[in-house]
Design an enzyme around this catalytic site. Structure first.
Site, PDB file in Angstrom:
ATOM      1  N   GLU A  95      11.283 -15.225 -36.378  1.00 41.61           N
ATOM      2  CA  GLU A  95      10.355 -14.140 -36.666  1.00 41.61           C
ATOM      3  C   GLU A  95       9.798 -14.290 -38.077  1.00 41.61           C
ATOM      4  O   GLU A  95      10.491 -14.730 -38.989  1.00 41.61           O
ATOM      5  CB  GLU A  95      11.076 -12.797 -36.497  1.00 41.61           C
ATOM      6  CG  GLU A  95      11.510 -12.627 -35.045  1.00 41.61           C
ATOM      7  CD  GLU A  95      12.227 -11.324 -34.740  1.00 41.61           C
ATOM      8  OE1 GLU A  95      12.293 -10.981 -33.558  1.00 41.61           O
ATOM      9  OE2 GLU A  95      12.719 -10.658 -35.657  1.00 41.61           O
ATOM     10  N   CYS A 108       6.904 -12.482 -45.169  1.00 45.19           N
ATOM     11  CA  CYS A 108       8.361 -12.633 -45.168  1.00 45.19           C
ATOM     12  C   CYS A 108       8.719 -13.749 -44.184  1.00 45.19           C
ATOM     13  O   CYS A 108       8.416 -13.669 -42.999  1.00 45.19           O
ATOM     14  CB  CYS A 108       8.982 -11.295 -44.745  1.00 45.19           C
ATOM     15  SG  CYS A 108      10.771 -11.353 -44.598  1.00 45.19           S
ATOM     16  N   CYS A 115      21.836 -17.155 -38.579  1.00 44.37           N
ATOM     17  CA  CYS A 115      22.404 -17.315 -39.924  1.00 44.37           C
ATOM     18  C   CYS A 115      23.918 -17.436 -39.799  1.00 44.37           C
ATOM     19  O   CYS A 115      24.545 -16.745 -39.000  1.00 44.37           O
ATOM     20  CB  CYS A 115      22.053 -16.111 -40.800  1.00 44.37           C
ATOM     21  SG  CYS A 115      22.692 -16.256 -42.491  1.00 44.37           S
ATOM     22  N   CYS A 119      26.984 -11.475 -42.370  1.00 45.14           N
ATOM     23  CA  CYS A 119      27.121 -10.179 -43.059  1.00 45.14           C
ATOM     24  C   CYS A 119      27.245  -9.078 -42.003  1.00 45.14           C
ATOM     25  O   CYS A 119      26.535  -9.084 -40.988  1.00 45.14           O
ATOM     26  CB  CYS A 119      25.918  -9.933 -43.963  1.00 45.14           C
ATOM     27  SG  CYS A 119      25.748 -11.210 -45.226  1.00 45.14           S
ATOM     28  N   CYS A 122      24.070  -7.005 -40.693  1.00 44.16           N
ATOM     29  CA  CYS A 122      22.817  -7.729 -40.441  1.00 44.16           C
ATOM     30  C   CYS A 122      22.769  -8.281 -39.024  1.00 44.16           C
ATOM     31  O   CYS A 122      23.667  -9.002 -38.597  1.00 44.16           O
ATOM     32  CB  CYS A 122      22.694  -8.871 -41.454  1.00 44.16           C
ATOM     33  SG  CYS A 122      21.278  -9.947 -41.153  1.00 44.16           S
ATOM     34  N   CYS A 338      14.288  -5.158 -42.842  1.00 48.17           N
ATOM     35  CA  CYS A 338      15.384  -6.018 -43.276  1.00 48.17           C
ATOM     36  C   CYS A 338      16.581  -5.905 -42.358  1.00 48.17           C
ATOM     37  O   CYS A 338      17.014  -4.811 -42.034  1.00 48.17           O
ATOM     38  CB  CYS A 338      15.874  -5.597 -44.652  1.00 48.17           C
ATOM     39  SG  CYS A 338      14.706  -5.909 -45.923  1.00 48.17           S
TER      40      CYS A 338
HETATM   41  N1  SAH Z   1      19.985 -14.364 -46.224  1.00 49.63           N
HETATM   42  C1  SAH Z   1      19.291 -13.876 -47.338  1.00 49.63           C
HETATM   43  C2  SAH Z   1      17.865 -13.481 -47.035  1.00 49.63           C
HETATM   44  C3  SAH Z   1      17.607 -12.782 -45.729  1.00 49.63           C
HETATM   45  S1  SAH Z   1      18.238 -11.153 -45.586  1.00 49.63           S
HETATM   46  C4  SAH Z   1      20.042 -12.718 -47.985  1.00 49.63           C
HETATM   47  O1  SAH Z   1      20.965 -12.204 -47.380  1.00 49.63           O
HETATM   48  O2  SAH Z   1      19.704 -12.368 -49.104  1.00 49.63           O
HETATM   49  C5  SAH Z   1      17.131 -10.206 -46.604  1.00 49.63           C
HETATM   50  C6  SAH Z   1      17.718  -8.898 -47.118  1.00 49.63           C
HETATM   51  O3  SAH Z   1      17.911  -7.965 -46.042  1.00 49.63           O
HETATM   52  C7  SAH Z   1      19.082  -9.072 -47.756  1.00 49.63           C
HETATM   53  O4  SAH Z   1      19.191  -8.415 -48.984  1.00 49.63           O
HETATM   54  C8  SAH Z   1      19.975  -8.427 -46.730  1.00 49.63           C
HETATM   55  O5  SAH Z   1      21.173  -8.022 -47.262  1.00 49.63           O
HETATM   56  C9  SAH Z   1      19.123  -7.305 -46.224  1.00 49.63           C
HETATM   57  N2  SAH Z   1      19.625  -6.733 -44.969  1.00 49.63           N
HETATM   58  C10 SAH Z   1      20.250  -7.350 -43.966  1.00 49.63           C
HETATM   59  N3  SAH Z   1      20.575  -6.485 -42.978  1.00 49.63           N
HETATM   60  C11 SAH Z   1      20.130  -5.271 -43.374  1.00 49.63           C
HETATM   61  C12 SAH Z   1      20.124  -3.971 -42.762  1.00 49.63           C
HETATM   62  N4  SAH Z   1      20.633  -3.761 -41.546  1.00 49.63           N
HETATM   63  N5  SAH Z   1      19.587  -2.953 -43.449  1.00 49.63           N
HETATM   64  C13 SAH Z   1      19.018  -3.167 -44.669  1.00 49.63           C
HETATM   65  N6  SAH Z   1      18.960  -4.361 -45.267  1.00 49.63           N
HETATM   66  C14 SAH Z   1      19.519  -5.414 -44.635  1.00 49.63           C
HETATM   67 FE1  SF4 Z   2      22.432 -14.102 -43.306  1.00 52.53          FE
HETATM   68 FE2  SF4 Z   2      21.791 -11.595 -42.764  1.00 52.53          FE
HETATM   69 FE3  SF4 Z   2      23.735 -12.112 -44.513  1.00 52.53          FE
HETATM   70 FE4  SF4 Z   2      21.173 -12.647 -45.167  1.00 52.53          FE
HETATM   71  S1  SF4 Z   2      22.065 -10.622 -44.780  1.00 52.53           S
HETATM   72  S2  SF4 Z   2      22.988 -13.966 -45.461  1.00 52.53           S
HETATM   73  S3  SF4 Z   2      20.374 -13.241 -43.140  1.00 52.53           S
HETATM   74  S4  SF4 Z   2      23.769 -12.594 -42.323  1.00 52.53           S
END
Ligand code: SAH
Ligand code: SF4
Length: 358
Positions: A95, A108, A115, A119, A122, A338
């Site tokens: 995406e 973006c 990934c 996390c 996410c 995000c």
């Molecule tokens: N992997 C990288 C970039 C992609 S994620 C990273 O983690 O930084 C981009 C941003 O979205 C990150 O700061 C991540 O923590 C945030 N993010 C992921 N899941 C989210 C959610 N459910 N609600 C709000 N922000 C989220």
């Molecule tokens: Fe990967 Fe999502 Fe964690 Fe970013 S926030 S490092 S995309 S698992």
């Protein structure tokens, strides 16, 4: 290399195309022309590259491919955010998102299918890593977004905040940024690019020496080692302490700062004590904090804090003279916000294997 076995020019820097043309007996100056067609004009059909002779066009068409991710689905949110689902040559999907007027126009981009970092909050993390994207697929998203928005000739910002962890796919990501930076192409300056990372320390140190260096955003999300390890698994390998040390030694130009992203999870990391600890942790770092109230999605076991709680957290930081902003969530109705990027049906066992190899 494309599936046809032919070399894909869309994944090469201009100098690489020059060298390749030289090898194939094509005059090197044609490389600049082809690069311009691809990146400045968005033209990938060699037949349409009208400043090349017919013979050269035929020669190129026979030997090389120029790939572009295909738009499979396009959704536009009520706030103008546009999410594109893009199909890749092996059938995988990613995406890419256009976020208008923030105040700039922002693209973006994804750097991986899925990934490996996992996390807890996410959706992309839930997929595991299916595969890395190559430079053509990362930079190509910009071409597709620019064409879909009519912004090819305009200035825009790029954030590497889509699917994937850019520093886990370091070489392809940096190569894509060099292609986008080239003055004969889109000429996107590094100050217009922000790389967001969970903080892979050795790669942060490598990034510190890049000639074309993007702005840095660190996904911090927690103020103690235990708390961070619970929601951001790579912390077990690279501690909060080590990440902050890497930030302290990261070279910054006079006016720039490192952005610290902090997803606010209700009752988990959003207490006044967390805000105070965060302010303390950032002492001595040229920092700004971007608070991201959690974007809910099915299967994610967290809640979004109330606005009052978000404001109180922000106020505590502001009282300690920390530059703080709260990210307005864009495109939530089309799941473009995000952490909401996931392409269904791609939770592969291969992906899980790669994820556990990390
Ligand atoms: N992997 C990288 C970039 C992609 S994620 C990273 O983690 O930084 C981009 C941003 O979205 C990150 O700061 C991540 O923590 C945030 N993010 C992921 N899941 C989210 C959610 N459910 N609600 C709000 N922000 C989220
Ligand atoms: Fe990967 Fe999502 Fe964690 Fe970013 S926030 S490092 S995309 S698992």
């Amino acid at each position: 290399m494309s599936p046809s076995g032919r070399i894909d020019l869309a994944g090469l820097e201009r100098q690489e195309i020059e060298a390749l043309f030289h090898e194939h007996g094509v005059p090197a100056f044609h490389a600049r022309q082809v690069f311009r067609w691809i990146w400045r004009k968005g033209v990938t059909d060699v037949a349409q590259m009208t400043d090349l002779s017919k013979v050269t066009r035929a020669q190129l068409a026979e030997r090389f491919d120029i790939s572009t991710p295909a738009v499979v689905k396009r959704e536009i949110s009520e706030d103008g955010t546009m999410k594109l689902v893009l199909g890749l040559s092996d059938g995988r999907q990613i995406e890419a998102v256009y976020i208008p007027d923030t105040p700039s126009q922002t693209f973006c981009l994804s750097t991986q299918v899925g990934c490996a970092m996992g996390c807890a909050f996410c959706l992309t993390g839930k997929m595991g890593l299916v595969r890395h994207l190559d430079a053509a697929e990362i930079a190509g998203q910009v071409r597709v977004l620019a064409a879909a928005t009519g912004l090819l000739d305009h200035s825009f910002n790029i954030v590497l905040m889509g699917m994937g962890e850019p520093l886990h796919n370091y070489d392809a990501t940096m190569k894509a940024l060099r292609i986008l930076h080239d003055q004969h192409g889109l000429s996107v300056g590094p100050r217009r690019v922000t790389l967001s990372t969970v903080g892979l320390v050795p790669m942060l140190d490598r990034l510190a020496h890049e000639p074309v260096m993007p702005n840095l955003a660190i996904s911090l999300h927690a103020t103690t080692e235990e708390q961070r390890a619970a929601i951001v698994p790579p912390t077990k390998k690279y501690s909060l302490h080590d990440i902050l040390e890497a930030c302290r030694r990261f070279p910054l130009s006079k006016r720039s700062r490192i952005t610290f992203e902090y997803v606010l999870l209700d009752g988990v990391n959003d207490s006044p004590a967390d805000a105070h600890r965060l302010a303390r942790l950032l002492t001595g770092i040229k920092a700004k904090v971007n608070l991201i109230p959690f974007n809910a999605a099915a299967g994610l076991p967290f809640e979004r804090p109330s606005d009052a709680r978000v404001d109180a957290f922000a106020q505590t930081l502001a009282d300690r003279y920390i530059n703080v902003s709260v990210r307005k969530s864009r495109g939530r109705d089309i799941r473009a916000a995000c952490g909401q990027l996931i392409v269904e049906g791609q939770r592969q066992s291969a992906g899980q294997r790669l994820a556990s190899a990390f």
